[in-house]
Design an enzyme around this catalytic site. Structure first.
Site, PDB file in Angstrom:
ATOM      1  NE  ARG A 194      14.928 -30.581   1.937  1.00  0.00           N
ATOM      2  CZ  ARG A 194      15.720 -29.330   1.923  1.00  0.00           C
ATOM      3  NH1 ARG A 194      14.777 -28.399   2.646  1.00  0.00           N
ATOM      4  NH2 ARG A 194      16.684 -29.067   2.079  1.00  0.00           N
ATOM      5  CE  LYS A 198      18.703 -28.398  -1.504  1.00  0.00           C
ATOM      6  NZ  LYS A 198      18.632 -26.964  -1.987  1.00  0.00           N
ATOM      7  CD  GLU A 219      11.691 -21.683  -2.642  1.00  0.00           C
ATOM      8  OE1 GLU A 219      12.414 -21.796  -1.610  1.00  0.00           O
ATOM      9  OE2 GLU A 219      11.040 -22.556  -3.392  1.00  0.00           O
TER      10      GLU A 219
END
Ligand code: PLP
Ligand code: COI
Length: 341
Positions: free
Chosen positions: A82, A184, A220
């Site tokens: 990721r 991220k 989220e």
């Protein structure tokens, strides 16, 4: 090895400086060999890409002391890939995934005295990140970068541990439809700070963000994915191209199906159906699974039947099974646990 004299049971989620961190620098198209250092400070040019245009991305994972005394990490290969995805989206060089795993092993082993003991309720949070270090004044990617990993012992992300949270539907968006919500990137968190401070000022623990295009679907929170349980015990998690693909959420879906025999699905969740769910939780590395008791939408309250005192029963089983796998008293699926010490 003697542990540091830390009050493990009362640790919050905050930074404690530890002994060693890992640093590797990228220059002339290549990462150097990297090393552990004692220096907790970063000195960079005043015009560094990270300072001007927020060219930085990060990861978060934890190391645990297992019941039989080993120190392990949980699915760090997924953090490695990721971080590489995040880096590519921000026009940064990815850090080689195998080296990422070795760097984490080295930092955790070098700070073994800070890894909270089994049963203490605390864990060692690991923060790998990459940022642009050389001067850039025109809007363009940096040419030089630093990959760094530090660790810090932490307790629960939300004060009050696993007491149900009250959250509010945010008037702000967290991500753009074709933006960077799925990676991220530091910028996603910078732009969420005003929203979280607003939520806190209004007495809420967290924000529920809706999909930025239509504001009808659940996305989220600022630091965790949602997990819902239907009244007939089906686990449902929102699917969206603008949320972070949580490793905890992906693991919980597997745990629900393979360990608990539950139906579990990842699909779009409209905000209108939230009132019909039996349980709600926030899932992420830092949050583990934090139960949600109440969701407030501009004064309209949705009170989850699981209430404000404890986790709902399915959330609790998921929590116990996942943490049992991480702490080594429930057998893990192949490849989920990486032993460091
Ligand atoms: N969503 C956001 C925005 C996050 O910052 C995090 C934390 O990493 C998560 C979800 C949970 O992801 P993971 O389970 O991989 O920690
Ligand atoms: C995590 O769960 O690792 C996170 O990154 C959430 C938050 C601390 C940013």
């Amino acid at each position: 090895m003697e542990k540091k004299n830390i009050d493990w049971a009362n640790l919050g989620f905050s930074y404690v400086e530890t002994d060693k961190r890992y640093v590797s620098n990228y220059k002339d198209g290549a990462w150097d060999e990297g090393e552990l250092t004692s220096d907790a400070n970063v000195v960079i040019n005043e015009c560094a890409g990270v300072l001007q245009y927020a060219q930085t991305c990060f990861e978060g994972l934890k190391a645990y002391t297992t019941e039989d005394g080993h120190i392990v990490t949980f699915r760090p290969d997924l953090n490695a890939s990721r971080l590489a995805d995040s880096a590519r989206r921000l026009e940064m060089p990815a850090f080689p995934e195998e080296r990422f795993l070795e760097a984490i092993d080295q930092v955790v082993a070098a700070n073994a005295a800070y890894v909270p003991p089994y049963g203490s309720g605390a864990t060692l949070y690991i923060r790998p990140y990459i940022f642009g270090t050389n001067a850039v004044i025109g809007v363009k990617p940096a040419d030089e970068y630093q990959f760094r990993v530090f660790v810090t012992p932490v307790g629960p992300y939300f004060k009050g541990g696993i007491k149900p949270l009250t959250i509010c539907v945010s008037d702000f968006d967290r991500a753009a439809p074709r933006g960077t919500g799925h990676i991220k990137a530091g910028l996603n968190y910078a732009m969420s700070l005003h929203a979280i401070m607003t939520a806190h000022a209004n007495g809420f623990d967290e924000n529920m963000y809706l999909d930025p295009a239509t504001r009808t679907k659940v996305e989220e929170t600022g630091g965790a994915n949602f997990l819902f349980v239907t009244k007939d015990n089906k686990v449902v998690t929102p699917k969206s191209s603008s949320i972070l693909p949580s490793i905890t959420r992906r693991s919980l879906i597997y745990v629900a199906k393979e360990y608990l025999g539950l139906e579990a699905e990842e699909r779009e969740v409209s905000f209108d159906e939230v009132k019909d769910f039996a349980e709600c939780g926030l899932c992420g590395t830092a949050a583990v699974i934090s139960p949600v008791g109440k969701i407030v939408d501009h004064g309209k309250e949705i009170c989850l039947p699981s209430g404000m005192e404890e986790m709902g029963p399915v959330t609790k089983k998921l929590y116990e099974t996942l943490t049992g796998i991480q702490m080594g008293h429930i057998k893990a699926p192949e490849g989920w646990i990486r032993r460091i010490v």
